[in-house]
Design a protein around this motif. Structure first.
Motif, PDB file in Angstrom:
ATOM      1  N   MET A  77       0.832  -1.211   0.000  1.00 28.90           N
ATOM      2  CA  MET A  77       0.000   0.000   0.000  1.00 28.90           C
ATOM      3  C   MET A  77       0.869   1.265   0.000  1.00 28.90           C
ATOM      4  O   MET A  77       0.561   2.239  -0.702  1.00 28.90           O
ATOM      5  N   ALA A  78       1.970   1.242   0.759  1.00 24.99           N
ATOM      6  CA  ALA A  78       2.872   2.399   0.795  1.00 24.99           C
ATOM      7  C   ALA A  78       3.506   2.626  -0.579  1.00 24.99           C
ATOM      8  O   ALA A  78       3.581   3.763  -1.056  1.00 24.99           O
ATOM      9  N   ALA A  79       3.951   1.551  -1.227  1.00 23.16           N
ATOM     10  CA  ALA A  79       4.569   1.675  -2.549  1.00 23.16           C
ATOM     11  C   ALA A  79       3.572   2.200  -3.577  1.00 23.16           C
ATOM     12  O   ALA A  79       3.912   3.057  -4.414  1.00 23.16           O
ATOM     13  N   GLU A  80       2.333   1.713  -3.516  1.00 24.33           N
ATOM     14  CA  GLU A  80       1.304   2.196  -4.439  1.00 24.33           C
ATOM     15  C   GLU A  80       0.989   3.666  -4.195  1.00 24.33           C
ATOM     16  O   GLU A  80       0.787   4.430  -5.142  1.00 24.33           O
ATOM     17  N   TRP A  81       0.936   4.079  -2.943  1.00 24.86           N
ATOM     18  CA  TRP A  81       0.645   5.469  -2.612  1.00 24.86           C
ATOM     19  C   TRP A  81       1.772   6.381  -3.095  1.00 24.86           C
ATOM     20  O   TRP A  81       1.521   7.428  -3.693  1.00 24.86           O
ATOM     21  N   ILE A  82       3.026   5.959  -2.885  1.00 26.72           N
ATOM     22  CA  ILE A  82       4.177   6.746  -3.343  1.00 26.72           C
ATOM     23  C   ILE A  82       4.182   6.839  -4.866  1.00 26.72           C
ATOM     24  O   ILE A  82       4.504   7.888  -5.434  1.00 26.72           O
ATOM     25  N   ALA A  83       3.779   5.771  -5.548  1.00 29.51           N
ATOM     26  CA  ALA A  83       3.768   5.751  -7.013  1.00 29.51           C
ATOM     27  C   ALA A  83       2.729   6.704  -7.605  1.00 29.51           C
ATOM     28  O   ALA A  83       2.852   7.098  -8.767  1.00 29.51           O
ATOM     29  N   THR A  84       1.731   7.124  -6.816  1.00 29.21           N
ATOM     30  CA  THR A  84       0.728   8.052  -7.337  1.00 29.21           C
ATOM     31  C   THR A  84       1.316   9.430  -7.604  1.00 29.21           C
ATOM     32  O   THR A  84       0.818  10.146  -8.457  1.00 29.21           O
ATOM     33  N   ASP A  85       2.360   9.811  -6.885  1.00 37.00           N
ATOM     34  CA  ASP A  85       3.010  11.107  -7.077  1.00 37.00           C
ATOM     35  C   ASP A  85       4.483  10.978  -6.682  1.00 37.00           C
ATOM     36  O   ASP A  85       4.906  11.473  -5.639  1.00 37.00           O
ATOM     37  N   PRO A  86       5.278  10.317  -7.533  1.00 32.75           N
ATOM     38  CA  PRO A  86       6.674  10.051  -7.166  1.00 32.75           C
ATOM     39  C   PRO A  86       7.513  11.312  -6.975  1.00 32.75           C
ATOM     40  O   PRO A  86       8.459  11.302  -6.192  1.00 32.75           O
ATOM     41  N   ASN A  87       7.175  12.389  -7.677  1.00 31.23           N
ATOM     42  CA  ASN A  87       7.955  13.620  -7.514  1.00 31.23           C
ATOM     43  C   ASN A  87       7.802  14.195  -6.101  1.00 31.23           C
ATOM     44  O   ASN A  87       8.758  14.680  -5.511  1.00 31.23           O
ATOM     45  N   ARG A  88       6.592  14.140  -5.575  1.00 28.04           N
ATOM     46  CA  ARG A  88       6.346  14.702  -4.248  1.00 28.04           C
ATOM     47  C   ARG A  88       6.564  13.667  -3.141  1.00 28.04           C
ATOM     48  O   ARG A  88       7.111  13.974  -2.088  1.00 28.04           O
ATOM     49  N   LEU A  89       6.186  12.419  -3.381  1.00 28.00           N
ATOM     50  CA  LEU A  89       6.210  11.393  -2.339  1.00 28.00           C
ATOM     51  C   LEU A  89       7.418  10.455  -2.421  1.00 28.00           C
ATOM     52  O   LEU A  89       7.632   9.650  -1.509  1.00 28.00           O
ATOM     53  N   GLY A  90       8.197  10.557  -3.484  1.00 30.87           N
ATOM     54  CA  GLY A  90       9.322   9.644  -3.682  1.00 30.87           C
ATOM     55  C   GLY A  90      10.320   9.644  -2.547  1.00 30.87           C
ATOM     56  O   GLY A  90      10.923   8.614  -2.234  1.00 30.87           O
ATOM     57  N   LYS A  91      10.487  10.776  -1.879  1.00 34.31           N
ATOM     58  CA  LYS A  91      11.450  10.851  -0.762  1.00 34.31           C
ATOM     59  C   LYS A  91      10.995  10.028   0.446  1.00 34.31           C
ATOM     60  O   LYS A  91      11.766   9.776   1.359  1.00 34.31           O
ATOM     61  N   LEU A  92       9.743   9.581   0.462  1.00 32.29           N
ATOM     62  CA  LEU A  92       9.225   8.769   1.569  1.00 32.29           C
ATOM     63  C   LEU A  92       9.509   7.284   1.389  1.00 32.29           C
ATOM     64  O   LEU A  92       9.223   6.492   2.295  1.00 32.29           O
TER      65      LEU A  92
END
Length: 194
Positions: A77-92
Motif C-alpha cells: 500500500m505504501a509503494a502504491e501510494w508513493i507511485a501516485t506522485d513520485p515527484n512529491r512522495l518519492g522521498k518517503l
C-alpha cells in the motif's frame, strides 16, 4: 542456534518467560539407567525435549502468517501510494518500514506488559493474555511484522548512495521511535489492565 541459546533467549525476554516455564514443566522426564527400574521387558530410554509443544508451534506459526501478510500489505500500500506522485512522495520510499517497526514495538510493548492469565475457553480475556496468546502475538505476529533486516538494508543502501543524512535520521527514527513506542505500549497496557 542451539537449544541452550534458544532457551536463554526465551527466558531473557519477559514476554516469553512464563511460556518457557510452562513448556519446561510439560517436558517429558528423562529416564536413564540410574533412575529407572529394569525388568526383562523394559527398555531403558532417554527422552529430552527437543522441540516446541505442537499447539505453541501452531500459535507462533499462525501469528507469523498474519504478521507477514500484514507487513506485505502495508509495504504494498505504501509503494502504491508513493507511485501516485513520485515527484512529491518519492522521498518517503523506505520510511514505511520505520512506521511498521514503531507500530510493532508499540504492540509488543503492550503484549509484554499485559498480565499472564491461565488459558480459558476464550483465547484472551479482559484480565490479560494467556501464555500462548503472548507467543502468537509477540513471537509470531510482531516477529514477522517488524523487520530489522529491511531497516538494515535501507540504511546501508542510503549510505552507499551518499544519503548519509537520510540514513542517520532513519536510524534515529527507528531506534528512538521504537523505544518510545514500546514504552507507550507498556504504559497503555498497564493502565488498561490496571
Amino acid at each position: 542456534c542451539g537449544r541452550s541459546e534458544v532457551q536463554q533467549h526465551l527466558t531473557s525476554c519477559s514476554c516469553h518467560t512464563r511460556t518457557t516455564t510452562s513448556i519446561q514443566q510439560r517436558a517429558p522426564a528423562t529416564i536413564s539407567p540410574s533412575n529407572s527400574k529394569k525388568s526383562k521387558n523394559t527398555k531403558t530410554t532417554t527422552t529430552t525435549m527437543t522441540g516446541m509443544i505442537p499447539a505453541d508451534a501452531v500459535a507462533v506459526g499462525f501469528g507469523a502468517f498474519l504478521g507477514a501478510l500484514s507487513r506485505y500489505q502495508v509495504g504494498r500500500m505504501a509503494a502504491e501510494w508513493i507511485a501516485t506522485d513520485p515527484n512529491r512522495l518519492g522521498k518517503l520510499g523506505g520510511w514505511h518500514t520505520a512506521g511498521i517497526n514503531m507500530g510493532g514495538s508499540f504492540l509488543l510493548g503492550g503484549i509484554t506488559a499485559s498480565p499472564v492469565v491461565q488459558a480459558k475457553p476464550r483465547f484472551a480475556s479482559m484480565q490479560g493474555l494467556s501464555p500462548r496468546a503472548k507467543l502468537m502475538m509477540g513471537v509470531g505476529f510482531c516477529g514477522s511484522y517488524t523487520t530489522f533486516s529491511t531497516y538494515s538494508v535501507d540504511v546501508v543502501t542510503w549510505l552507499q548512495q551518499g544519503k548519509t543524512g537520510k540514513a542517520l535520521s532513519y536510524v534515529a527514527t527507528n531506534n528512538i521511535g521504537g523505544f518510545v513506542a514500546a514504552a507507550a505500549g507498556m504504559v497503555l497496557a498497564k493502565k488498561f489492565f490496571g
